[in-house]
Design an enzyme around this catalytic site. Structure first.
Site, PDB file in Angstrom:
ATOM      1  CG  HIS A  42      -1.891   1.137   1.127  1.00  0.00           C
ATOM      2  ND1 HIS A  42      -3.259   0.950   0.407  1.00  0.00           N
ATOM      3  CD2 HIS A  42      -1.881   2.497   1.939  1.00  0.00           C
ATOM      4  CE1 HIS A  42      -3.837   2.202   0.632  1.00  0.00           C
ATOM      5  NE2 HIS A  42      -3.304   2.933   1.379  1.00  0.00           N
ATOM      6  CG  HIS A  78      -4.912   5.758  -0.291  1.00  0.00           C
ATOM      7  ND1 HIS A  78      -4.989   5.926   0.854  1.00  0.00           N
ATOM      8  CD2 HIS A  78      -5.820   6.557  -0.911  1.00  0.00           C
ATOM      9  CE1 HIS A  78      -5.904   6.565   1.307  1.00  0.00           C
ATOM     10  NE2 HIS A  78      -6.372   7.294   0.277  1.00  0.00           N
ATOM     11  CG  MET A 149      -9.875   7.102   3.980  1.00  0.00           C
ATOM     12  SD  MET A 149      -8.501   6.399   3.590  1.00  0.00           S
ATOM     13  CE  MET A 149      -7.493   6.982   5.024  1.00  0.00           C
TER      14      MET A 149
HETATM   15  C1  DX5 Z   1      -3.604   7.556   5.996  1.00  0.00           C
HETATM   16  C2  DX5 Z   1      -3.134   6.439   5.214  1.00  0.00           C
HETATM   17  C3  DX5 Z   1      -3.125   5.164   5.676  1.00  0.00           C
HETATM   18  C4  DX5 Z   1      -2.210   5.041   6.910  1.00  0.00           C
HETATM   19  C5  DX5 Z   1      -2.582   3.751   7.738  1.00  0.00           C
HETATM   20  O1  DX5 Z   1      -3.686   8.776   5.333  1.00  0.00           O
HETATM   21  O2  DX5 Z   1      -3.880   6.444   3.864  1.00  0.00           O
HETATM   22  O3  DX5 Z   1      -2.728   4.359   4.525  1.00  0.00           O
HETATM   23  O4  DX5 Z   1      -0.814   4.684   6.544  1.00  0.00           O
HETATM   24  O5  DX5 Z   1      -1.810   3.631   8.773  1.00  0.00           O
HETATM   25  P1  DX5 Z   1      -2.197   3.186  10.052  1.00  0.00           P
HETATM   26  O6  DX5 Z   1      -2.412   1.601   9.823  1.00  0.00           O
HETATM   27  O7  DX5 Z   1      -0.961   3.204  10.974  1.00  0.00           O
HETATM   28  O8  DX5 Z   1      -3.571   3.897  10.836  1.00  0.00           O
HETATM   29 ZN    ZN Z   2      -3.787   4.718   2.443  1.00  0.00          ZN
END
Ligand code: DX5
Ligand code: ZN
Length: 242
Positions: A42, A78, A149
């Site tokens: 990701h 993303h 999200m």
């Molecule tokens: C946040 C990102 C996520 C983030 C997730 O804006 O899109 O992909 O890195 O991180 P964790 O798993 O630590 O919440």
């Molecule tokens: Zn993300």
């Protein structure tokens, strides 16, 4: 580019967010985490306008592409950027397999989704915690993945927002209805605050694809050892019990 790639080959997919990796050793980190049993890479792209943080771009994607190919992994980009169309083209050229965008970042969502598909990438649509699901009304045919999200985008290490569980159930219903009509499966991905502790509960609600950044890279048993085997195995075991 996707030459006959099937993103629906596995029931459950774990996609470690490299945002929480040690960037000084990015290639090694990707190698370690995928060899521990994770599936996709990701790749969080932030532009300091749409979200208050600045991360990595197509050059880094291009750099990790040989590693991803060698590991048989998928690069799950993303985009948290305003006006994503030019970056869509750049990331497709840099080897991204999946490109996901937020609907409110583009004036012409249909055009941006078409751009992703025409670039031979899989298309994802991402919903912030309060973004309404009605963006889905007229675009499901062009979408391969929905990402919800479960934190406000911008940073790793935030806490899962509990009300998103309701949104998961609603989204899953929409996707199940669509699959019945069309025969097409659209993956449901969750991003933010996923850990070995909550992954099974979220899977039970209908999520099949799990982004986890700090839950893997900053896990207390893995942070200093560069060994993600235990934490990833815990996640897989918990998913297998669902
Ligand atoms: C946040 C990102 C996520 C983030 C997730 O804006 O899109 O992909 O890195 O991180 P964790 O798993 O630590 O919440
Ligand atoms: Zn993300």
């Amino acid at each position: 580019m996707n030459n006959n790639l099937n993103i629906n080959a596995k029931k459950y997919v774990i996609a470690p967010s490299i945002l929480s990796a040690n960037f000084a050793y990015l290639g090694q980190e990707i190698n370690d985490v995928i060899n521990s049993g994770c599936d996709w890479i990701h790749f969080d792209v932030m532009d300091y306008h749409y979200v208050p943080n600045l991360t990595i771009g197509p050059l880094v994607c291009q750099s990790i592409l040989p590693i991803a190919k060698q590991l048989n992994s998928i690069i799950d980009v993303h985009l948290m950027v305003e006006n994503p169309d030019n970056l869509i083209k750049d990331f497709a050229a840099a080897g991204a397999n999946i490109i996901s965008i937020h609907p409110e970042t583009t004036y012409h969502l249909d055009r941006s989704l078409s751009l992703i598909k025409d670039s031979a990438c899989f298309a994802g649509l991402v919903f912030n915690p309060t973004t309404p699901l009605n963006y889905l009304d007229f675009c499901l045919d062009k979408v391969d993945l929905i990402m919800l999200m479960s934190v406000n985008p911008g940073f790793g290490g935030q806490k899962f927002i509990d009300i998103i569980k309701q949104k998961i159930v609603q989204t899953k219903q929409i996707l199940d209805n669509y699959e019945q009509q069309s025969g097409r499966h659209i993956r449901l991905e969750i991003d933010g605050g996923i850990t070995a502790e909550n992954i099974a509960e979220i899977a039970k609600l209908g999520v099949d694809t799990f982004v986890s950044g700090s839950g893997i890279f900053k896990h207390k048993n893995s942070a200093n050892k560069n060994n993600y085997d235990d934490i990833v195995q815990q996640m897989i075991n918990n998913l297998n019990k669902v």
